[in-house]
Write a protein that holds these residues in place. Structure first.
Motif, mmCIF file in Angstrom:
data_model
loop_
_atom_site.group_PDB
_atom_site.id
_atom_site.type_symbol
_atom_site.label_atom_id
_atom_site.label_comp_id
_atom_site.label_asym_id
_atom_site.label_seq_id
_atom_site.Cartn_x
_atom_site.Cartn_y
_atom_site.Cartn_z
ATOM 1 N N ASN A 369 0.748 -1.196 -0.206
ATOM 2 C CA ASN A 369 -0.045 -0.131 -0.036
ATOM 3 C C ASN A 369 0.947 1.328 -0.061
ATOM 4 O O ASN A 369 0.386 2.472 -0.585
ATOM 5 C CB ASN A 369 -1.057 -0.013 1.249
ATOM 6 C CG ASN A 369 -2.062 -0.794 0.939
ATOM 7 O OD1 ASN A 369 -2.600 -1.077 -0.365
ATOM 8 N ND2 ASN A 369 -2.803 -1.377 2.141
ATOM 9 N N ARG A 372 1.536 1.719 -3.307
ATOM 10 C CA ARG A 372 0.325 2.328 -4.281
ATOM 11 C C ARG A 372 -0.036 3.682 -4.017
ATOM 12 O O ARG A 372 -0.350 4.371 -4.884
ATOM 13 C CB ARG A 372 -0.797 1.405 -4.043
ATOM 14 C CG ARG A 372 -0.829 0.016 -4.391
ATOM 15 C CD ARG A 372 -1.907 -1.079 -3.971
ATOM 16 N NE ARG A 372 -3.071 -0.613 -4.375
ATOM 17 C CZ ARG A 372 -3.834 -1.121 -5.557
ATOM 18 N NH1 ARG A 372 -3.054 -1.797 -6.198
ATOM 19 N NH2 ARG A 372 -5.115 -0.638 -5.666
ATOM 20 N N ALA A 375 2.130 6.028 -5.966
ATOM 21 C CA ALA A 375 2.260 5.422 -7.491
ATOM 22 C C ALA A 375 2.326 6.546 -8.446
ATOM 23 O O ALA A 375 3.335 6.328 -9.373
ATOM 24 C CB ALA A 375 0.746 4.748 -7.687
ATOM 25 N N LEU A 401 -4.842 4.546 -7.304
ATOM 26 C CA LEU A 401 -5.001 3.404 -6.790
ATOM 27 C C LEU A 401 -5.447 3.219 -5.282
ATOM 28 O O LEU A 401 -5.058 3.955 -4.343
ATOM 29 C CB LEU A 401 -3.432 2.610 -6.721
ATOM 30 C CG LEU A 401 -2.762 2.567 -8.051
ATOM 31 C CD1 LEU A 401 -1.425 1.861 -8.042
ATOM 32 C CD2 LEU A 401 -3.717 1.414 -8.820
ATOM 33 N N GLU A 420 0.178 -7.413 -7.799
ATOM 34 C CA GLU A 420 1.013 -6.064 -7.768
ATOM 35 C C GLU A 420 2.196 -6.139 -8.492
ATOM 36 O O GLU A 420 2.362 -5.351 -9.001
ATOM 37 C CB GLU A 420 0.981 -5.972 -6.286
ATOM 38 C CG GLU A 420 -0.088 -5.359 -5.328
ATOM 39 C CD GLU A 420 -0.477 -4.157 -5.916
ATOM 40 O OE1 GLU A 420 -1.635 -4.320 -6.747
ATOM 41 O OE2 GLU A 420 0.020 -3.201 -5.841
ATOM 42 N N TRP A 424 3.117 -3.490 -11.390
ATOM 43 C CA TRP A 424 4.124 -2.446 -11.294
ATOM 44 C C TRP A 424 5.413 -2.913 -12.275
ATOM 45 O O TRP A 424 6.057 -2.054 -12.595
ATOM 46 C CB TRP A 424 4.784 -2.849 -10.002
ATOM 47 C CG TRP A 424 4.138 -2.067 -8.696
ATOM 48 C CD1 TRP A 424 3.524 -2.585 -7.728
ATOM 49 C CD2 TRP A 424 4.058 -0.629 -8.774
ATOM 50 N NE1 TRP A 424 3.117 -1.488 -6.990
ATOM 51 C CE2 TRP A 424 3.368 -0.295 -7.366
ATOM 52 C CE3 TRP A 424 4.523 0.448 -9.448
ATOM 53 C CZ2 TRP A 424 2.874 0.897 -7.076
ATOM 54 C CZ3 TRP A 424 4.081 1.775 -8.983
ATOM 55 C CH2 TRP A 424 3.468 2.037 -7.821
#
Lengths: 492, 1023
Positions: A369, A372, A375, A401, A420, A424
């Motif tokens: 997180n 994210r 991001a 996100l 994820e 990414w």
């Protein structure tokens, strides 16, 4: 008088004979060796490279060879080429075919042609071996002339990365050749090496590189990647512990020569591929991850994930080269110069998260997180022109996100982590390694991981195949210690 | 022995011969003169060679059949007259001081060709066919109706045994493979050497811009109307003195010369058309009525689109697996290439205008010519994308500067501007319509910006859009050769020939911005340009000593040297983002690339030859040549090429008394020739490139070649023997030749295991390739009267080829080529088709084949040869009175296979072929498609390529002599080409090739433009 005249004529004739013969044979008499000398002005002799002045060229050459193999375009003029990044993306669930070349379609189907017929993967197989040889040669010259230094470490790390690539994608029987003390290739054939040995060799070399240049974080991430492949997640996390999230090691691309170009951009511009969406049942939703269904969102990318920017823009109108497949064009690389991330701090964090994904999921979730939440910054620092893709490409940024939540099961948590990683690291050559690890290290069935079932393109009636690894180039059969029967592509 | 030492030895030998041989006494001179005529028609024979035997004196008859040989030393001689198509004659004469001796000859025609003249380009010596132990082909242009000829390849095809042209396509300006007696080399070119007037001619300059398959023909730079004859030396037995490059045979092109007499002008004007006469396969789609839909629904909507509301696509393999089930299945189809609404083809045209003049005196002759050719190919309905405009100029002068010194100067200039279409393996070609639409939908070719609309009748782009792919090649070519022949004494002659073949090429490719909606680069406009300068220098010199050893033995000794230097310099640029309306790399705005390229190969050779002539009917020759070459490995020195031949005119022996065989010659020859490695194959070199580092480009290299210091040329050794016979008063000529040749140390582009990290391949002298076969020619002069003549010519050749070994120790794996369809494998012919085979059975009897009903073999199996196993041709010529002549040429070929790549692609990938979409598809056709689509083998599409073609027809009407005097010399010819094909090959054409002449063995058709049919009318006026 007649006799005299006759003699004079005879003498003149002989003189003339001598003269003309001399003319005709002048070249021979002048010396064949010189007459046969040809100076080649547009190639480089090996002797030229065996000097101290040539060391920067050797380093650059090894980097260039690795660029080409990992994410570059081949020297095929204005059309695209294939690299590790593009092939693994198509082979897995990142991309689907939009062209007509049978070899590419069979790669997309995970159903390689017979080795005799040649496969798309062959050229990258050769390119990686050339990259490895160039790195070895540079190492040898640097060590001999300057001693081991940072350049040597970089060369060693690039060599190690070639082992990682071979281990992740090609079948577990890859031969490797060494150089002799003069830098010449030892042409005696070598027995093939198994997958685990490839990753172990990679780790050894990464360690040697790190020992020489402790600041070489790409070597640490590379070592951790190899360790992950061996199922050593905890050790991998330890390896990358000191790598900053902001760190990145890019493969740079350019336009000056065909070799330098970003291969994935080229292939998309030539209409060969489209971004997949739930390919073969198991694939991730790379186009519709956000779930936004407003009008046109799939056309302008708004339905997707901000880490996989794309728009509907075909090679031929909306269509790919085959004029049948809608071509969703990735714009993570929207020009020849767009760089490709080989290793970065995000990968380091993802490795750390994987190490605790079942043992300490909250910690993993925190890592994920955190990434994210940042991001936009991360993407902007890694993707060419990312912040202005809306203006330059007509891209509509998807929603920011949202934080992830706990799926509640180990399997779900692993899926979440892999998802994820996939978003990414989209288009960076990591997905094949991830799917492989899901099968090898996490016990998933191939048919639950790789695209499977009916293949949707080209008129129907086709199915995905069973291949999970790439076949070795047929020409490797010229190695007496190698036989293609050693190579299994349908199981790890 | 080093090359330098060898040259010194040979030079000394030559010089020694010049000094030690004794002169023939000359006690005054006279002359010999006379008239040479055809005994049956009583017409004068021009161009006959008159030789005073035992001397090096001679001449040619002029247009009136007359000759004069001046300054013949007093004495008794034999005068010999030789001309192709007639039996040679000799007369004894005695020359007195200051007197002219008259010797007239009335020659009988002969169907057997043992007295034609060949000039050895290397030695400069003219030799009669009877002196040679080899069977050389000779093509006389005057025997060919030039109105039917569209390129020089047309002159070669089907004219002589053993010579095969392959890859005839329909685009003007493109070339064909030329193969003589099979294929010697697996990895080097198998094209023969070409000499024009003694100068090596570069026939292998490839186009610099890829067009999908076809390549330009450099032979097209030569105007066939300028050519007098083409000699075909078929193999090493005949080409030993040509050395390291000549293993594939040699084409000796001799252009026209003047003959003494008044100026004779010749003007011709020609117009013609070409048409696409091929019926292409349609594109099919089988549809199944959706459940609940109206059975009366039309499968095609009003706008031409497929009615997918009521129907779904349902191919036969879908039906077979039950993935679509319907009792109401229908097939729609469309043929965009043949449909008059969409076809990109329209009759092409050709116009040609030429003039030449020839004449001279006893001492100086001249031939001047000029021609303008303008032709447009059949891809022209929406845009003319295949054009050629060529201008040629030639000046040939010979002069006898003295009684002992003759010189000849030949100059030529060609300006050739070609525009070639994209086709074959390219989406941007008209032929890609074969994988295009299955319904007709209105197209708007004037709107190139909406491909979704316009593409509906084609695969990718409309022909109008394709007109924006502009591929041009501009050629400026200059040829110069000079020959000097010095007869120092009666027994010694010296010959020097030198010259330059220079070709300046500008290949360029342009797409203007916003014209073709393909990738971003194409949309932004592209420019690629390459300018190259191609030089070939030739220098040959020789000394020949001719002596009467005794009354019945004549000795001829020749020594000499030879030098060839081929050099290419080119600069290439490319860029995208072209400024509208410009045609320059300088006006591109991004991705600029510039490159320079260099190529040079030098050959130096020395040779000696000894011939003995026994009673002018037994000829024994031995020779040897030594070569060094810049492309040999540094550890390799000279290469020797020995040769020997024997020729015996048995019928002239006293013991021979078979009345119905008035002429019989038996012959045999052995020879060795070579093929040199190519530039850079012997050395390891790195290519310069650049790498992006820290935002800037820095210098780098990558391996470009893996050298081999031991590299040496291939050596091909050939034996041939046979006979030439004249039967029944020489009305029938029959010759037969058996040849066998083996290439040793064959250069193999040995595939390296990629794990070495080197290049993909390395040249090594590893292989052994054998070619053998027979050549039979028959000529029958059925009728030859002053009013009527009927001639029949036929030839039949067989070819066998086998790779004896790929490496001595068997370590080299089969070499796979052409996308895995073909391979070089020990024990099989070169480039043979190898694929997994299949069997099939309609197990459930539903009349459909599914994937499970096809069984494919585990391994690839031999499917057939790429190299034709036989070739035959025959021609029939009819002459009626002096005003009508008709000629035909037919050619047949077979024993080889052709991969129908087009149909494979249509069936397996695009599923639009007939086999997948019609309910009455034969099971075998379905099985072929299923085997390819679901099992990955194209074995079903490797088909017999046997064919018989009617190549040409010409009808010529001459204005009779007794008509208007002003119209004497006027003739009108109607000619046709590619008039009919008989074949069981199911594809577009059995002899087309996706890659034209640009590859060695790859053979398949793939969206290739087939040959077109052409007609022409030619007016010729000679005065």
């Amino acid at each position: 008088m007649m006799t005299l005249t006759s003699k004079k004529r005879s003498s003149r004739s002989r003189l003339a004979a001598v003269g003309v013969l001399a003319l005709g044979l002048t070249l021979g008499l002048a010396g064949c060796d010189r007459a046969l000398e040809v100076v080649d002005p547009d190639r480089v002799n090996p002797e030229t490279l065996a000097t101290e002045e040539a060391l920067p060229i050797l380093v650059a050459s090894a980097i260039g060879e690795f660029q080409l193999a990992y994410s570059g375009g081949t020297g095929t003029g204005l059309s695209g080429g294939e690299s590790f990044v593009s092939m693994t993306a198509v082979f897995t669930d990142e991309l689907m075919g939009a062209g007509t070349f049978p070899t590419r379609t069979r790669m997309d189907q995970r159903d390689w042609f017979d080795v005799f017929d040649g496969n798309t993967s062959d050229i990258a197989y050769t390119n990686f071996h050339q990259a490895r040889r160039a790195a070895l040669f540079a190492q040898q010259q640097i060590a001999e002339i300057e001693g081991k230094n940072a350049d040597w470490a970089l060369m060693r790390a690039l060599e190690a990365y070639t082992y990682v690539a071979f281990g992740e994608f090609w079948c577990g029987a890859v031969p490797f050749t060494e150089l002799d003390e003069t830098g010449a290739t030892i042409e005696e054939s070598q027995a093939p090496v198994g997958t685990a040995e490839m990753f172990n060799r990679a780790i050894t070399r990464f360690e040697e590189a790190i020992a020489t240049d402790a600041s070489l974080d790409m070597a640490k991430i590379g070592k951790a990647r190899a360790q992950l492949n061996l199922g050593q997640a905890a050790a991998a996390a330890s390896t990358v512990a000191g790598v900053a999230t902001s760190y990145q090691h890019n493969i740079e691309h350019g336009q000056t020569t065909s070799r330098q170009r970003n291969g994935l951009f080229r292939l998309f511009d030539a209409g060969r591929y489209t971004i997949a969406d739930g390919e073969g049942g198991n694939g991730l939703l790379f186009r519709t991850a956000s779930g936004v269904t407003a009008t046109n969102t799939e056309r302008n990318g708004g339905a997707g994930d901000m880490r996989v920017p794309y728009i509907l823009k075909g090679n031929n109108g909306d269509f790919g080269f085959d004029f049948e497949t809608l071509q969703y064009r990735q714009i993570k690389y929207f020009q020849d110069q767009s760089p490709t991330v080989l290793a970065d701090g995000v990968e380091a964090r993802l490795i750390e998260a994987e190490a605790v994904i079942t043992s300490n999921f909250p910690a993993a979730l925190t890592i994920l997180n955190a990434l994210r939440a940042d991001a936009m910054t991360i993407m902007a620092s890694r993707v060419d022109g990312y912040a202005t893709l809306d203006a330059s490409q007509g891209y509509v940024f998807p929603p920011a996100l949202a934080p992830l939540t706990d799926p509640g099961t180990d399997a779900g948590r692993l899926d979440l982590l892999m998802s994820e990683r996939a978003f990414w690291q989209f288009g960076t050559g990591h997905r094949q390694g991830d799917l492989r690890r899901l099968v090898v290290n996490y016990g998933r069935a191939v048919t639950s991981v790789y695209p499977s079932g009916a293949y949707p393109r080209q008129g129907g009636g086709l199915s995905y195949g069973n291949d999970v690894l790439a076949q070795i180039d047929f020409d490797e059969a010229n190695n007496p210690q190698f036989d293609h029967s050693m190579c299994t592509t349908t199981a790890f | 022995m080093s090359a330098r030492r060898l040259s010194t030895v040979l030079a000394s030998l030559a010089l020694g011969l010049a000094f030690v041989a004794s002169p023939v006494a000359a006690q005054g001179v006279g002359s010999v003169t006379g008239l040479v005529t055809d005994s049956e028609t009583q017409q004068p024979l021009a161009g006959a060679q008159v030789v005073i035997t035992g001397t090096n004196r001679g001449t040619l008859t002029n247009q009136a059949g007359r000759y004069i040989v001046p300054n013949v030393p007093v004495g008794t001689y034999e005068v010999r007259v030789v001309i192709l198509g007639f039996s040679q004659q000799t007369q004894s004469i005695t020359v007195s001081a200051g007197q002219a001796v008259v010797a007239n000859f009335n020659l009988s025609s002969s169907a057997v060709q043992i007295d034609g003249i060949t000039v050895n380009v290397i030695t400069g010596e003219a030799q009669r066919a009877r002196e040679l132990g080899t069977n050389n082909g000779q093509i006389l242009i005057e025997d060919i109706p030039l109105a039917s000829v569209t390129s020089l390849e047309d002159v070669l095809s089907g004219r002589t045994a053993g010579l095969v042209l392959n890859g005839l396509g329909g685009s003007i300006g493109t070339g064909q493979r030329i193969r003589i007696r099979g294929a010697n080399s697996l990895s080097l070119s198998n094209e023969p050497l070409v000499f024009v007037d003694g100068i090596l001619f570069n026939a292998s300059i490839a186009a610099a811009v890829g067009l999908g398959g076809q390549d330009t023909s450099r032979l097209d730079d030569i105007n066939p109307n300028d050519i007098a004859s083409i000699e075909v030396l078929k193999g090493p037995a005949a080409t030993g003195l040509y050395g390291t490059q000549a293993a594939n045979g040699v084409l000796l092109i001799t252009t026209k010369r003047g003959t003494s007499g008044a100026s004779r002008w010749n003007f011709y004007a020609e117009g013609g058309i070409s048409e696409m006469h091929t019926t292409f396969e349609s594109n099919f789609r089988q549809l199944a009525l959706r459940p609940g839909s109206d059975p009366g629904a039309n499968p095609v909507n009003a706008d031409g689109s497929v009615n997918f509301t009521d129907f779904s696509t349902c191919r036969n393999f879908n039906l077979a697996t039950g993935s679509c089930v319907s009792s109401d299945v229908r097939t729609i189809s469309f043929n965009p290439l043949n449909d008059p609404r969409t076809t990109p083809f329209e009759d092409g045209y050709r116009q040609r205008y030429g003039i030449n003049v020839a004449g001279g005196t006893d001492r100086v002759t001249y031939f001047f010519s000029s021609e303008y050719l303008d032709q447009v190919g059949v891809e022209r309905r929406w845009a003319e994308i295949n054009t050629q405009e060529r201008t040629t100029v030639r000046a040939n002068i010979t002069a006898a500067l003295s009684d002992k010194l003759d010189i000849g100067i030949n100059t030529s200039y060609t300006k050739n501007k070609i525009r070639l279409p994209v086709n074959d393996n390219a989406s941007r070609g008209n032929m890609s319509a074969l994988i295009g639409a299955d319904t007709f939908r209105p197209a708007d070719p004037d709107d190139p910006w909406d491909p979704v609309t316009n593409r509906q009748n084609f695969f990718a782009y409309t022909p109008a859009i394709l007109g924006n792919d502009i591929n041009l090649q501009n050629v400026d070519r200059v040829g110069f050769s000079g020959t000097a022949n010095y007869r120092g004494t009666e027994w010694l002659s010296l010959n020097v020939t030198g010259g330059l073949d220079f070709a300046s090429l500008h290949d360029n490719f342009t797409v203007q911005p916003n014209k073709i909606p393909a990738g971003q680069d194409t949309r932004d406009g592209i420019r690629t340009s390459q300018r190259s300068s191609n030089y070939v220098w030739t220098l040959n010199s020789s000394a020949t000593v001719t002596r009467d050893v005794n009354d019945w033995i004549v000795s001829r000794t020749t020594v000499g040297g030879s030098y060839f230097n081929s050099k290419n310099l080119s600069t290439r640029c490319s860029g995208v983002g072209l400024i509208q309306g410009t045609f320059s790399c300088g006006t591109t705005t991004r991705t600029p690339q510039v490159d320079e390229n260099f190529f040079q190969i030098i050959t130096i050779g020395f040779y000696g030859s000894q011939e003995f002539q026994l009673n002018d009917r037994l000829f024994i020759t031995g020779s040897a040549r030594a070569d060094d070459n810049s492309a040999f490995g540094e550890n390799f020195g000279l290469q020797w090429y020995p040769n020997a031949s024997i020729s015996w005119v048995v019928s002239e022996e006293d013991f021979f008394d078979i009345s119905w065989i008035p002429e019989l010659r038996v012959r045999g020859a052995f020879g060795t020739s070579g093929l040199r490695p190519n530039f850079r194959q012997a050395v390891t070199l790195f290519n310069p490139n650049s790498v992006r580092l820290a935002g800037a480009d820095v210098a780098a290299v990558n391996i470009g070649s893996t050298g081999n210091p031991e590299l040496k040329p291939e050596r091909t050794t050939e034996f041939e023997f046979g006979f030439d016979a004249g039967l029944f008063n020489n009305k029938i000529g029959l010759d037969f030749t058996y040849f066998t040749k083996t290439s040793h140390d064959a250069l193999i582009s040995r595939r390296l295991q990629p794990s070495l990290g080197l290049t993909a391949s390395q040249f090594d002298n590893l292989g052994e390739v054998k070619n053998w076969g027979t050549e039979t020619s028959l000529s029958w002069e059925a009728i030859n009267t002053s009013n009527f003549g009927v001639d029949f010519q036929g030839s039949w050749s067989t070819f066998r080829n086998e790779i004896l070994q790929l490496s001595p120790d068997g370590s080299v794996e089969p070499i796979i080529i052409n996308r895995g369809e073909q391979r070089h494998q020990q024990g099989f012919s070169a480039g043979a088709y190898f694929l997994p085979t299949f069997t099939f059975s309609d197990a459930n009897g539903d009349g459909l084949i599914n994937a499970d009903e096809v069984t494919v073999s585990d391994t690839a199996e031999f499917l057939g040869h790429v190299i034709p196993q036989w070739q035959g041709s025959f021609s029939l010529s009819i002459r009626a009175w002096d005003w009508l002549s008709i000629s035909n040429l037919f050619e047949a070929r077979g024993g080889n296979m052709q991969l129908d790549g087009t149909e494979s692609f249509r069936c397996a990938l695009f599923t639009m072929c007939r086999a997948n979409n019609t309910s009455d598809s034969p099971l075998i056709e379905q099985a072929r498609s299923v085997a390819s689509r679901f099992h990955g083998t194209d074995a079903g599409y490797v088909r017999s390529a046997d064919f018989l073609k009617w190549r040409e027809l010409a009808v010529t009407i001459n204005v009779p002599d007794n008509w208007l005097t002003q119209l004497n010399g006027l003739s009108l010819t109607f000619a046709g080409r590619n008039l009919a094909t008989w074949t069981e090959y199911p594809g577009v054409d059995p002899e087309i090739n996706e890659q034209g002449a640009s590859t060695n063995f790859n053979q398949n058709e793939f969206l290739t433009l087939p040959p077109v049919r052409s007609y022409s009318l030619r007016l010729n006026y000679a005065f």
